[in-house]
Design a protein around this motif. Sequence first.
Motif, PDB file in Angstrom:
ATOM      1  N   ASP A 149       0.871  -1.170   0.000  1.00  0.00           N
ATOM      2  CA  ASP A 149       0.000   0.000   0.000  1.00  0.00           C
ATOM      3  C   ASP A 149       0.911   1.223   0.000  1.00  0.00           C
ATOM      4  OD1 ASP A 149      -1.603   2.111   0.502  1.00  0.00           O
ATOM      5  OD2 ASP A 149      -2.631   1.241   2.233  1.00  0.00           O
ATOM      6  N   TRP A 150       1.246   1.668  -1.202  1.00  0.00           N
ATOM      7  CA  TRP A 150       2.225   2.763  -1.322  1.00  0.00           C
ATOM      8  C   TRP A 150       1.653   4.088  -0.821  1.00  0.00           C
ATOM      9  CZ3 TRP A 150       7.271   2.038  -2.119  1.00  0.00           C
ATOM     10  CH2 TRP A 150       7.690   0.837  -2.729  1.00  0.00           C
ATOM     11  N   SER A 151       0.330   4.136  -0.656  1.00  0.00           N
ATOM     12  CA  SER A 151      -0.245   5.414  -0.227  1.00  0.00           C
ATOM     13  C   SER A 151       0.144   5.731   1.217  1.00  0.00           C
ATOM     14  CB  SER A 151      -1.771   5.363  -0.344  1.00  0.00           C
ATOM     15  OG  SER A 151      -2.315   4.546   0.678  1.00  0.00           O
ATOM     16  N   ARG A 152       0.656   4.759   1.935  1.00  0.00           N
ATOM     17  CA  ARG A 152       1.038   5.017   3.323  1.00  0.00           C
ATOM     18  C   ARG A 152       2.535   5.176   3.493  1.00  0.00           C
ATOM     19  NH1 ARG A 152      -3.028   2.793   7.296  1.00  0.00           N
ATOM     20  NH2 ARG A 152      -4.887   2.526   6.053  1.00  0.00           N
ATOM     21  N   THR A 153       3.246   5.263   2.389  1.00  0.00           N
ATOM     22  CA  THR A 153       4.699   5.338   2.469  1.00  0.00           C
ATOM     23  C   THR A 153       5.153   6.434   3.420  1.00  0.00           C
ATOM     24  OG1 THR A 153       4.887   4.565   0.229  1.00  0.00           O
ATOM     25  CG2 THR A 153       6.783   5.704   1.138  1.00  0.00           C
ATOM     26  N   LEU A 154       6.048   6.092   4.295  1.00  0.00           N
ATOM     27  CA  LEU A 154       6.623   7.127   5.156  1.00  0.00           C
ATOM     28  C   LEU A 154       8.126   7.082   5.045  1.00  0.00           C
ATOM     29  CD1 LEU A 154       7.941   5.715   7.889  1.00  0.00           C
ATOM     30  CD2 LEU A 154       5.554   5.461   8.490  1.00  0.00           C
ATOM     31  N   LYS A 155       8.734   8.205   5.374  1.00  0.00           N
ATOM     32  CA  LYS A 155      10.192   8.283   5.361  1.00  0.00           C
ATOM     33  C   LYS A 155      10.626   9.039   6.599  1.00  0.00           C
ATOM     34  CE  LYS A 155       9.487  11.803   1.803  1.00  0.00           C
ATOM     35  NZ  LYS A 155       9.840  12.337   0.510  1.00  0.00           N
ATOM     36  N   SER A 156      11.621   8.516   7.273  1.00  0.00           N
ATOM     37  CA  SER A 156      12.045   9.091   8.549  1.00  0.00           C
ATOM     38  C   SER A 156      12.436  10.551   8.430  1.00  0.00           C
ATOM     39  CB  SER A 156      13.246   8.336   9.097  1.00  0.00           C
ATOM     40  OG  SER A 156      13.005   6.968   9.134  1.00  0.00           O
ATOM     41  N   HIS A 157      13.026  10.938   7.299  1.00  0.00           N
ATOM     42  CA  HIS A 157      13.575  12.280   7.240  1.00  0.00           C
ATOM     43  C   HIS A 157      12.526  13.327   6.892  1.00  0.00           C
ATOM     44  CE1 HIS A 157      13.674  11.479   2.890  1.00  0.00           C
ATOM     45  NE2 HIS A 157      13.810  12.762   2.724  1.00  0.00           N
ATOM     46  N   ASP A 158      11.279  12.899   6.756  1.00  0.00           N
ATOM     47  CA  ASP A 158      10.183  13.828   6.505  1.00  0.00           C
ATOM     48  C   ASP A 158       9.802  14.519   7.822  1.00  0.00           C
ATOM     49  OD1 ASP A 158       7.830  15.078   5.931  1.00  0.00           O
ATOM     50  OD2 ASP A 158       6.911  13.356   4.924  1.00  0.00           O
ATOM     51  N   PRO A 159       9.828  15.849   7.865  1.00  0.00           N
ATOM     52  CA  PRO A 159       9.462  16.533   9.117  1.00  0.00           C
ATOM     53  C   PRO A 159       8.084  16.123   9.623  1.00  0.00           C
ATOM     54  CG  PRO A 159      10.339  18.088   7.531  1.00  0.00           C
ATOM     55  CD  PRO A 159      10.233  16.789   6.807  1.00  0.00           C
ATOM     56  N   ARG A 160       7.209  15.740   8.722  1.00  0.00           N
ATOM     57  CA  ARG A 160       5.884  15.271   9.150  1.00  0.00           C
ATOM     58  C   ARG A 160       6.003  14.015   9.988  1.00  0.00           C
ATOM     59  NH1 ARG A 160       2.255  14.452   4.013  1.00  0.00           N
ATOM     60  NH2 ARG A 160       0.713  13.851   5.584  1.00  0.00           N
ATOM     61  N   TYR A 161       7.073  13.263   9.738  1.00  0.00           N
ATOM     62  CA  TYR A 161       7.295  12.065  10.546  1.00  0.00           C
ATOM     63  C   TYR A 161       8.117  12.396  11.787  1.00  0.00           C
ATOM     64  CZ  TYR A 161       8.590   7.362  11.973  1.00  0.00           C
ATOM     65  OH  TYR A 161       8.768   6.213  12.710  1.00  0.00           O
ATOM     66  N   TYR A 162       9.256  13.049  11.586  1.00  0.00           N
ATOM     67  CA  TYR A 162      10.148  13.166  12.740  1.00  0.00           C
ATOM     68  C   TYR A 162       9.654  14.179  13.758  1.00  0.00           C
ATOM     69  CZ  TYR A 162      12.966  17.056  10.558  1.00  0.00           C
ATOM     70  OH  TYR A 162      13.424  18.219   9.990  1.00  0.00           O
ATOM     71  N   LYS A 163       8.684  14.982  13.342  1.00  0.00           N
ATOM     72  CA  LYS A 163       8.017  15.839  14.316  1.00  0.00           C
ATOM     73  C   LYS A 163       7.580  15.025  15.531  1.00  0.00           C
ATOM     74  CE  LYS A 163       3.674  18.297  15.013  1.00  0.00           C
ATOM     75  NZ  LYS A 163       2.483  18.904  14.418  1.00  0.00           N
ATOM     76  N   TRP A 164       7.113  13.832  15.261  1.00  0.00           N
ATOM     77  CA  TRP A 164       6.560  13.027  16.359  1.00  0.00           C
ATOM     78  C   TRP A 164       7.639  12.408  17.220  1.00  0.00           C
ATOM     79  CZ3 TRP A 164       2.060  14.770  17.107  1.00  0.00           C
ATOM     80  CH2 TRP A 164       1.307  15.240  16.031  1.00  0.00           C
ATOM     81  N   ASN A 165       8.805  12.164  16.622  1.00  0.00           N
ATOM     82  CA  ASN A 165       9.947  11.768  17.463  1.00  0.00           C
ATOM     83  C   ASN A 165      10.167  12.843  18.515  1.00  0.00           C
ATOM     84  OD1 ASN A 165      10.472   9.579  15.845  1.00  0.00           O
ATOM     85  ND2 ASN A 165      12.216  10.504  14.785  1.00  0.00           N
ATOM     86  N   GLN A 166      10.089  14.080  18.056  1.00  0.00           N
ATOM     87  CA  GLN A 166      10.356  15.211  18.948  1.00  0.00           C
ATOM     88  C   GLN A 166       9.246  15.349  19.995  1.00  0.00           C
ATOM     89  OE1 GLN A 166      10.750  18.305  15.974  1.00  0.00           O
ATOM     90  NE2 GLN A 166      12.943  17.896  15.740  1.00  0.00           N
ATOM     91  N   TRP A 167       8.046  15.142  19.527  1.00  0.00           N
ATOM     92  CA  TRP A 167       6.919  15.245  20.461  1.00  0.00           C
ATOM     93  C   TRP A 167       7.026  14.172  21.554  1.00  0.00           C
ATOM     94  CZ3 TRP A 167       2.386  12.258  21.433  1.00  0.00           C
ATOM     95  CH2 TRP A 167       1.404  12.932  22.175  1.00  0.00           C
ATOM     96  N   PHE A 168       7.333  12.948  21.118  1.00  0.00           N
ATOM     97  CA  PHE A 168       7.520  11.878  22.112  1.00  0.00           C
ATOM     98  C   PHE A 168       8.617  12.265  23.096  1.00  0.00           C
ATOM     99  CE2 PHE A 168       6.366   8.785  18.488  1.00  0.00           C
ATOM    100  CZ  PHE A 168       5.020   8.951  18.746  1.00  0.00           C
ATOM    101  N   PHE A 169       9.683  12.816  22.537  1.00  0.00           N
ATOM    102  CA  PHE A 169      10.828  13.154  23.380  1.00  0.00           C
ATOM    103  C   PHE A 169      10.424  14.143  24.469  1.00  0.00           C
ATOM    104  CE2 PHE A 169      14.718  15.216  24.636  1.00  0.00           C
ATOM    105  CZ  PHE A 169      15.632  14.164  24.666  1.00  0.00           C
ATOM    106  N   THR A 170       9.645  15.158  24.090  1.00  0.00           N
ATOM    107  CA  THR A 170       9.236  16.139  25.105  1.00  0.00           C
ATOM    108  C   THR A 170       8.314  15.495  26.136  1.00  0.00           C
ATOM    109  OG1 THR A 170       7.388  16.919  23.745  1.00  0.00           O
ATOM    110  CG2 THR A 170       9.479  18.090  23.519  1.00  0.00           C
ATOM    111  N   LYS A 171       7.490  14.565  25.669  1.00  0.00           N
ATOM    112  CA  LYS A 171       6.623  13.849  26.621  1.00  0.00           C
ATOM    113  C   LYS A 171       7.470  13.016  27.585  1.00  0.00           C
ATOM    114  CE  LYS A 171       2.993  15.506  25.279  1.00  0.00           C
ATOM    115  NZ  LYS A 171       2.274  16.365  26.227  1.00  0.00           N
TER     116      LYS A 171
END
Length: 942
Positions: A119-141
Motif C-alpha cells: 500500500d504505497w499510499s502510506r509510504t513514510l520516510k524518517s527524514h520527513d518533518p511530518r514524521y520526525y516531528k513526532w519523534n520530537q513530540w515523544f521526546f518532550t513527553k
Amino acid sequence: MSSEMLPVDEVAWQKKWDEADLFKATTGGGKPTFYCLEMYPYPSGKMHMGHVRNYSIGDAVARYKRMMGFDVLYPMGFDSFGMPAENAAISEGGHPHDITERNMASITQQIKRMGFSYDWSRTLKSHDPRYYKWNQWFFTKFYESGLARREFAPVNWCVSCNTVLANEQVKAGRCWRCNGPVEQKGMSQWFIDLPAYAQELHDGLDTIKFPEHVKSLQRDWLGRSEGAEITFGVVDSDLTFEVFTTRPDTLFGATFATLAPEHPLSEQLVTGTEFEEDWKRLYDEVVNMSEFDRIKNMNKKKGVFSGKYAVHPLTGDRIPIWFGNFVIATYGTGAVMAVPAHDERDHDFAKMYDIPIKRVLVMQEDGSPDAPVNRADVDDGWMVNSSVEGFDGLYGQDARDTVCSALESKGLGRREVNWKIRPWLVSRQRYWGTPIPIIHCESCGVVPVPEKDLPVELPRDVVFGKGNPLETSPTFVHAPCPACGEDARRETDTMDTFMDSSWYFLRYTDAMNDEVCFGKAAADRWMMVDFYCGGIEHAQMHLIYARFMTKALRDLGLTIADEPFYELLCQGMVNKSAPYCASCGVTLSVDHAGSPCPHCDAPLGERSAKMSKSIGNTVSPEAMIELYGADTVRLFILFAANPTAGMDWSDTALEANHRVMLQLQAWPEQLRSWNGPSSPMDAWLTARFNKRVHEFIHAMDNFDLRRAVEISHYEIIKDINWYVRRGGQNPSVASQIFPQWTQMVSVSTPHLAEDWWASREHHDGTFVAESQLELPASTTPKDHLTLASEQYIRDFLEQARKVQNIAERHLGGQAKSAIVVISPSWKREMARAALGFITEGGHPKQFVPVLAQMPMAQGERKGEMMTFWGKKMLPQVFKWDDASREVIVSELDEQQVLQHASKFIASDLNLESVTVVVGESDSDTTERAGSAMPLSPAIVYS
RNA sequence: GCCGGGGUACCCGAGUGGUCAAAGGGGGUGGAUUCAAGCUCCUCUGCAUAUUGCUUCGCAGGUUCGAAUCCUGCCCCCGGCACCA
C-alpha cells in the motif's frame, strides 16, 4: 511448447494493479485485519538479494491473507535518516537530503519492479518533518515524565563516526556501523530510561512468537539478575556505599570490599592519605580505557588498598576496602562485596593480596565447616560459620531469602533485581537525524520546545566534516527561550536513528495524519503486527527499542498495544559459493577462483558464503529480473530454501525455476485443448486437487512458504500429468480446478497468475489479486477410496519396475508378460483383525491367542498361520501408515483395481499382457502367493 | 564457562516413534519425443538381490516388538552472553 511465447508482461500488470488501487488497506469494514510488515529498509540506491528475499516472503503472506478474506495492511517506507547519507555528503559533496531522495527514488523503482503488493499510499520516510516531528513530540513527553533525561556520563565515542554510540551499538569494542575503535568519553548526553521497562520487556517475551534464539538473545541483553543491594558503612565516618550481589547467602564470607577506582567515594577515602598515590595511579590507568578494553584486561587483576575499612552490615566486623581495576563504575553499583571462598574472581584476588578466605558454605549437607578452601566453591551450598545465630544450615534460595530479610529488618539492604541493560543513549553529534527539541537557556536551563513549535526542522545551512554540523548553522543554534524569551541556544545533537524505526509500524496505521502521531482507533485496529519479517541483525537493537517504545507510547495513552510484533520471522541469508582455502580456513574473493591460495599455494575449494561486495559473490536482482522476470526470481527464492534457512544462490536452479515458469505459462492453453470424455480419473483429479488446496492452506498458515510453492508450482503439475497419463482429458475438470490453481500460483508468482486469470473463458475483468479463495470441501470417504486406489496402482508400479529389472536379468531378455498375484484373502483378514485389535488398544504380542481362536486358524494350516503372523504379518502391521491401514480395512478390492488398470500397467511396464489372480485360488498357478501381502502383490514375469 | 540453534545421501534440504533406503529440488544417468539441438514426459541415482536382505541420518551407548525421530554421554559447527556483582 512454443518457443515464440511472449514473456508475461509484468510491468503491465503492476500498472493495472496500481490503477485499480488493489492493495490499499481499507479503513473500516467487518473483515478481520492482518498486519504484514517487513523491516523498513535504509534507502541505499540499490535493492539487493536480501531485500528481494525479505519482500518475496512478506508479499506471499500478504497476498495469501488477502485471498483468505483479511483486510491486509502491508506498507512500505524508508528508514531514511542515518550516517551513510551524511558520509556520502561529506565524501562526494552534496547534501544528505538530496542524496537520500535520489537513492530512495532509485530503490523504490527497483522494489516496484518486483510487483510487491504494498500500500504505497502510506509510504513514510524518517527524514520527513511530518514524521520526525513526532519523534520530537515523544521526546518532550518523555522529558516531562522523566523517562528522558540529560546526564554527564562516560559514553562510547566512535572516533571515525565522530559521535557517541549507545551501548547496544558497540560490538566487541568497535562501532557497529564503521567497525572503528570506540573510546570512553565523559559527556553530557540525553538518555532514555529503558531499564524502567526491563522487567516488562523480559516478561513480554513469553507472550509473543519470536524465534527461540531471538528471545534468548534479548534475555541475555536485558540481563536480569536477582539478588540484594547491601549497604556497607565506612568505619569512623558517616559514609556508606552500596554493593549489589546475586549471592547474599555468602554475605558472611565477605572479607573485603572492592570499589571501582572511579567510584564517587574513592577519592574521598584516600585524599590526603599515604594511599592516595596508589589509587591515583590505578585511576589514571582505567579512566580512559574503553569498557571493552577494561573487560578484556580483567584477567590482569590489579588492586590497591584504600587504608579504610567497611562495616559488615550483619556482623559489624571491620573489613578492608580495596580498589580494583576489574570493578566498573557503571555496572551495578560500582562496588562489590568480595567473598573469596565462593567466588573465583575474589578468590584469585584474595590470594594475590593475601586477604583472609572464610568458608561460609559447604557443598554437602554434612560437610565440615573447617574444610580448607582450595578453590572457590561457587555452587549453592549449606550455610556454615555464620557469625550470627539462625543462618547455619540454610540452603540456596532459602539462605538468600533469610539473609535479605535480616538486612531489611536492619535497614541495611533489600532484595533487588539488577539489569544489565542500561539507559538508551540517544544523543548523536551528527546531522542526518531528528533534532532533539530542547533549548538551553542561561536562566531557565533546559527547556523543551513547545508542541506548537514542532517540528524543529533540520537547517540546510550547515557545514559537513567539521564536528557537529548543526553547530555550524547560526540560524539553527540561536533561538529564543520558550520560557523567558531571552536569547538561548538550541541543542545541536540529533537523535539516534533507531528512534525512527522504533515506532514506524504505528505510524503506518495512520500514516498521513498531521494532527496526531497516529489515531488511537487506527492503531488499535491494526496492532499488533501479525507477521514481521526481517534479518536477524536487528534482534537486539531495533527489536528491543521497538518493544520498549510501544510500551512507552502505550503508557502515554496512545495505543493499547503492549507489544509491537506478534510473530517474527528472521529470514536466512542469501549465500553464494566463493573460493575457499581449507588449510588456511579463509574465504577468498571470487578473483581468486581457479588460482591457488595466495597464502599457502594450496588448490582452492569452494564454500558457500554470505553474498558480499568484498568477496564479490553478489548477484544483482536487476540483472536477474531482466533475464527471467520477477516471478522467476520470486519462485526461485521461495523454493530454494525455507524462509528461515540460509539459501545458496544457484544459477542452474534459477534456470530450472525459469523453465517451470515457462511450462506453467503454457498450461492454460494446454488445459483448453482438452477434449476428452469424462472418465473415472476425473474423480481422482478432483479429489487430489482438493487435497492439494487443503495442504496449501495448511502450509501458508504456518508460513511454510517453501512447501506452499512446492504444491502450487510442482505437485499440481505432477498430478495433472498423471491424470493425463491415465487417460484423463475432461475439459470440465480443467475449468473446475483452474481458478483455484491460479489463486495458489498467484501467491508467489502473481504476474503469471494474472495472465492465467485473464485467460479464463468467462473473465470478468477482475484480478486474481483481489479474488477470494473458496475453501474446498473436506475430503469424503469416497474421495479417500478413490485416492487410495490410485496410490495403490502407483505403489504397485514402482515395486513392479524394481522387480522387473532383476527378473529380466534372470530371464535373459525383456519380459513379455506378468502375472500379478494378490495376497490370499486370509492374509488381509488377518491384517484386518490385527489392526482392529491394536486400534482397540491391544498390545501386538497379545494378538497370538486371539488369532488362535479365529476360524481361519482352526484347520490344518494353523501352524503355518501362526508362524506367518510372527514372522511376516507382525512387523508389517506396524509398517503400514494410517492411509494404508484405512485402505486395508476399506472396501478396496485389490484384484479389481489392478484388473481395471491392467492395460495401463502393461503399457507402462512395456508388457504384452498383465494377468491378475488371487493367490492360492484355482486360477493361481504360480505358487508365489507366499510372498504376496495385502497391498503388496507378488509379480511373476515371463 | 553459560544460554540458544544445528550436524540427514554428490550438493541443497524435508523429516520429531512404524507410511523411512529416507519427500522435494539441484546435479548425474538411461529411455520416449525430435531430422537434430533445446523444451517436455518417463525411469534410475547406498550395496547386493525374482519381489528380499544388508549397511546408512555427527560418534558411542540405552529404552522399545520397532529409533533419523525418545533418553544418556561425547565430538564438531553457527549465533549470543561472559572473571557480571
